[in-house]
Design an enzyme around this catalytic site. Structure first.
Site, PDB file in Angstrom:
ATOM      1  N   HIS A   1       0.826  -1.207   0.000  1.00  0.00           N
ATOM      2  CA  HIS A   1       0.000   0.000   0.000  1.00  0.00           C
ATOM      3  C   HIS A   1       0.855   1.249   0.000  1.00  0.00           C
ATOM      4  O   HIS A   1       0.419   2.310  -0.396  1.00  0.00           O
ATOM      5  CB  HIS A   1      -0.919   0.026   1.223  1.00  0.00           C
ATOM      6  CG  HIS A   1      -1.975  -1.008   1.166  1.00  0.00           C
ATOM      7  ND1 HIS A   1      -3.064  -0.915   0.342  1.00  0.00           N
ATOM      8  CD2 HIS A   1      -2.093  -2.183   1.806  1.00  0.00           C
ATOM      9  CE1 HIS A   1      -3.821  -1.985   0.490  1.00  0.00           C
ATOM     10  NE2 HIS A   1      -3.246  -2.768   1.376  1.00  0.00           N
ATOM     11  N   THR A   2       2.061   1.088   0.499  1.00  0.00           N
ATOM     12  CA  THR A   2       2.925   2.271   0.563  1.00  0.00           C
ATOM     13  C   THR A   2       3.284   2.692  -0.847  1.00  0.00           C
ATOM     14  O   THR A   2       3.591   1.868  -1.686  1.00  0.00           O
ATOM     15  CB  THR A   2       4.206   1.974   1.348  1.00  0.00           C
ATOM     16  OG1 THR A   2       4.582   0.637   1.082  1.00  0.00           O
ATOM     17  CG2 THR A   2       4.004   2.196   2.813  1.00  0.00           C
ATOM     18  N   GLN A   3       3.245   3.991  -1.077  1.00  0.00           N
ATOM     19  CA  GLN A   3       3.563   4.493  -2.401  1.00  0.00           C
ATOM     20  C   GLN A   3       4.895   5.196  -2.334  1.00  0.00           C
ATOM     21  O   GLN A   3       5.585   5.137  -1.343  1.00  0.00           O
ATOM     22  CB  GLN A   3       2.466   5.483  -2.823  1.00  0.00           C
ATOM     23  CG  GLN A   3       1.107   4.863  -2.786  1.00  0.00           C
ATOM     24  CD  GLN A   3       0.101   5.764  -2.104  1.00  0.00           C
ATOM     25  OE1 GLN A   3       0.317   6.953  -1.984  1.00  0.00           O
ATOM     26  NE2 GLN A   3      -0.986   5.182  -1.667  1.00  0.00           N
TER      27      GLN A   3
END
Lengths: 271, 286, 231
Positions: free
Chosen positions: A38-40
């Site tokens: 989910h981390t961008q």
């Protein structure tokens, strides 16, 4: 040409070498089961923000550049955002997340004003300290959701008893406070200079507005010399008891380049 | 009333044989018992005023406001059941905020009135709810200046955008009144509550229709609003009241496009003139 | 991907098609939009590629989302088409329910919401340009992360990296329509010349109070015609 679906839209092997699919999920020929992420990562970014406390208030500055990788993509991005009459937030990091936070603060300000102007009815307005507490909780919540807002920011202004306030908050939910603060490159390049002016709280209580502004301008210059993601046009704000004085189109002054003439070769050469 | 005992007034979802919804009519009665509320759409802004009847001497003066702000540029005042008014305001704020999150811009007054009209009307359809016991006056100013997208950065061409249609006036002051049935209209001047008849009679004397020449200024509007509330109060003279008054001007005007309390000096002056005007009326009878 | 296919690194843009979905059709593109005296002009090349293969050589990357609000699409063809379709729906609804045409701002706001909230899933770099009575012509850019930038003119897609210098040197504010068309055409010709992922014809759309007018310029006619499509 590789006609297999895995090869569609991928670089040709004869040009780029064999494609390394190891990171792909097994269903696509990879060797590992890819976890869901989910981390961008930040795309359009702003660089350092600087601020320093002085006897009546705080001075804060950031340049007007939004970079796209190493490309100086947008040169008119104002990264200091005023919040009511008591606070300014300076944003570094991802610009889309800055815009999200700007809108969030805007809606907060709308709600703040429901009570009208009478302090007796609505209670005191939000101070810079309140704002920083709020922002840091938003940041910590998002990092705990593995979906951080990719920013480092400084909150500058006045606390509930109208004393100068300055604090930091970032994508991890980390916070700290000091008489002078800088994010990003500025933490390495500008903070040592600012600490010469305000080594401690006592020193910041002695510093004049002019000295504070001068110190910040000097630091912006050093950052322009040494930060490859910076530009010489910047925004600067002074927050004191009289309110916020925000200038968004300042040019760097008194740069020093003439000494380049003395530089010849890279060692023994003299001509 | 003809409805009593017929049974057709017991539920919201049942019409009477002659096509009336008695629950809505009863709600209108609740409104008619409330303190007078008025709104005036002036040339350069909107004034809202409320005759706040003092129900107890134990309540703090100027506390418990009855005129509320929605977003930054809209005010709502209502006559009737106070808690219903509060719920109306709460919903209006939610509508304004949802508009903002969709369109990244403030809601136009007309759109808010439309949405609130629909909301109030829905409370006339179901047997499980009762209609709103209020008539609300919604006044606001749609910015006459260009507003950029919330949060956007950058400023476009230095010389400004090309190809604008010249000579078209944008934005402006707007005033709507929403009744318990959900019916709403735009007004030049609106009045509701106990003293609405007297208030309407006074409003009709004012120059408010821009098609009939120059309309009154915002500052004149403030003074008229104060006077009208005092006039409307004449019939319930035995009860004490407080005047509550707010205004909204253009971005270029005194409130910078925001909905705010009328400043104390101006309000005091308006009240002084209102009292004097009433005394003047008495003198005529000597 | 937008500017090129790949990831952004500290030292620039790496060619790594890692996050292209398998078989994805890519608009490795040159797009732009400018403000001029009477409104805006949008321009684009017409090449669509899957890897090095040109999947479509006469693509129309200029997409209508309302009568006088259009966008230039770059990045994944599928993603940007889906986003444009959703915005077109919203603006259509807005026009009907509010009895008033949406402004370019409204379009930009909806585009941004979609691109920002779905940034994990999208590769879309979009330029929005529109004309409305109140604001005249306006140009907004939404790059990869979903930020929103108001600009005097905007360039995008992989080909744009080759024409930053050209555009900066030749840009003038308040150009006439003729000058504007010349500027866009000149810039896109350079982009097509140097960028392998851009090519084909040059399409333009001029948005003014007259409405939308299409232009077409063909490589086999040295990009001189046929020009404006006037009935």
């Amino acid at each position: 040409m590789n006609h297999f679906p895995v090869g569609w839209g991928r670089p040709r092997d004869d040009v780029y070498g064999a494609y390394n699919p190891s990171y792909l999920p097994q269903s696509h020929g990879g060797t590992q089961a890819n976890p869901i992420t989910h981390t961008q990562s930040p795309i359009v970014t702003g660089t350092s923000v600087l601020a320093i406390k002085y006897k009546d208030g705080v001075v804060i500055a950031a340049d007007n550049l939004a970079s796209y990788g190493s490309l100086a993509r947008f040169t008119d991005v104002k990264r200091l955002k005023q919040f009511n009459r008591k606070a300014v937030v300076g944003f570094g990091g991802d610009v889309s997340d800055m815009q999200y936070l700007d809108r969030l603060l805007n809606s907060l300000d709308v709600e703040e004003n429901y009570g009208g102007d009478a302090p007796a009815e609505s209670g005191p307005h939000m101070s810079a300290k309140n704002l920083h507490a709020y922002l840091s909780k938003v940041m910590y919540k998002r990092r705990s959701d593995f979906n951080p807002l990719w920013n480092a920011m400084l909150v500058a202004g006045l606390d509930e008893s109208d004393k100068p306030f300055l604090a930091y908050a970032d994508l991890l939910g980390t916070t700290y406070s000091s008489p002078s603060l800088a994010t990003g490159f500025g933490a390495h390049l500008a903070q040592p200079i600012m600490r010469r002016a305000v080594p401690n709280e006592a020193a910041s209580r002695e510093l004049s507005k002019e000295q504070a502004v001068e110190c910040i301008k000097e630091c912006m210059k050093v950052l322009f010399y040494r930060d490859a993601r910076s530009m010489p046009v910047y925004s600067i704000a002074v927050i004191d008891g009289k309110g916020v004085d925000l200038k968004e189109d300042e040019k760097l002054e008194n740069q020093s380049w003439a000494f380049a003439e003395q530089i010849r070769g890279y060692g023994t050469q003299t001509v | 009333m003809t409805s009593i005992g017929t049974g057709y007034d017991l539920s919201n979802s049942v019409f009477s044989p002659d096509g009336r919804n008695f629950q809505v009519e009863y709600a209108t009665k609740a409104v008619e018992n409330g303190g007078t509320a008025i709104g005036i759409r002036c040339k350069d802004g909107v004034v809202l005023a409320m005759e706040k009847l003092v129900t107890s001497r134990l309540m703090k003066k100027d506390a418990n406001k009855r005129i509320a702000t929605v977003d930054r540029n809209i005010g709502v005042v209502s006559a009737g059941l106070v808690p219903d008014g509060r719920h109306f305001v709460s919903r209006a704020r939610d509508e304004a905020s949802s508009w903002r999150s969709t369109y990244k811009a403030p809601i136009p007054v007309a759109s808010l009135a439309n949405r609130m009209g629909s909301y109030v009307q829905a409370f006339t359809l179901y047997s499980s709810v009762r209609p709103f016991g209020i008539t609300a006056i919604v006044g606001g100013f749609d910015a006459e200046t260009e507003v950029d997208v919330d949060g956007a950065v950058g400023s476009g061409p230095k010389v400004g955008s090309g190809g604008k249609t010249q000579g078209v006036k944008e934005g402006g002051p707007y005033l709507y009144m929403i009744e318990p049935s959900g019916l709403y209209w735009g007004y030049y001047g609106a009045a509701t509550g106990k003293g609405r008849q007297a208030a309407k009679a006074e409003l009709e004397k004012l120059n408010l229709d821009p098609k009939k020449g120059d309309t009154i200024s915002l500052e004149e509007g403030v003074k008229e609003a104060a006077r009208i509330i005092y006039v409307a109060h004449e019939d319930s003279k035995d009860k004490e009241f407080e005047l509550e008054m707010t205004w909204i001007s253009a971005v270029s005007g005194p409130t910078k496009g925001r909905h705010e309390d009328v400043p104390k000096e101006l309000k005091d002056e308006a009240e002084r003139l209102a009292k004097k005007a009433l005394e003047g009326d008495d003198e005529m009878e000597e | 991907m937008v500017q090129t296919t790949g990831m952004l690194g500290e030292d620039g843009i790496h060619v790594d098609m890692g996050h292209l979905k398998s078989g994805e059709v890519n608009l490795g593109t040159s797009i732009m939009a400018i403000n001029f005296k009477d409104g805006v002009i949008l321009g684009a090349d017409s090449r669509t590629t899957t890897g090095a293969y040109i999947a479509n050589r006469v693509t129309d990357k200029l997409t209508r989302v309302h009568d006088t609000i259009w966008c230039c699409r770059s990045g994944s063809a599928a993603d940007t088409q889906a986003v444009a379709d959703i915005v077109q729906y919203h603006l259509g609804m807005y026009g009907i329910t509010n009895d008033e045409a949406p402004t370019t701002q409204t379009a930009a706001a909806i585009f941004q919401e979609l691109c920002y909230e779905n940034k994990d899933a999208l590769s879309a770099g979009i330029i929005i340009a529109g004309w409305d009575h109140r604001h005249g012509g306006q140009v907004y850019s939404i790059p990869l992360g979903g930020s929103l930038h108001k600009q005097a003119y905007s360039i995008g897609g992989s080909g744009s990296t080759y024409i930053y210098g050209y555009c900066d040197a030749n840009w003038k504010e308040n150009m006439t329509e003729q000058e504007g068309v010349k500027f866009v055409k000149g810039a896109l010709q350079e982009a097509i010349k140097w960028d392998g992922s851009s090519g084909g014809v040059i399409r333009m759309v001029v948005l003014t109070k007259r409405g939308a007018e299409r232009h077409l310029y063909l490589p086999d006619r040295n990009y001189e015609g046929p020009g404006m499509d006037r009935p």
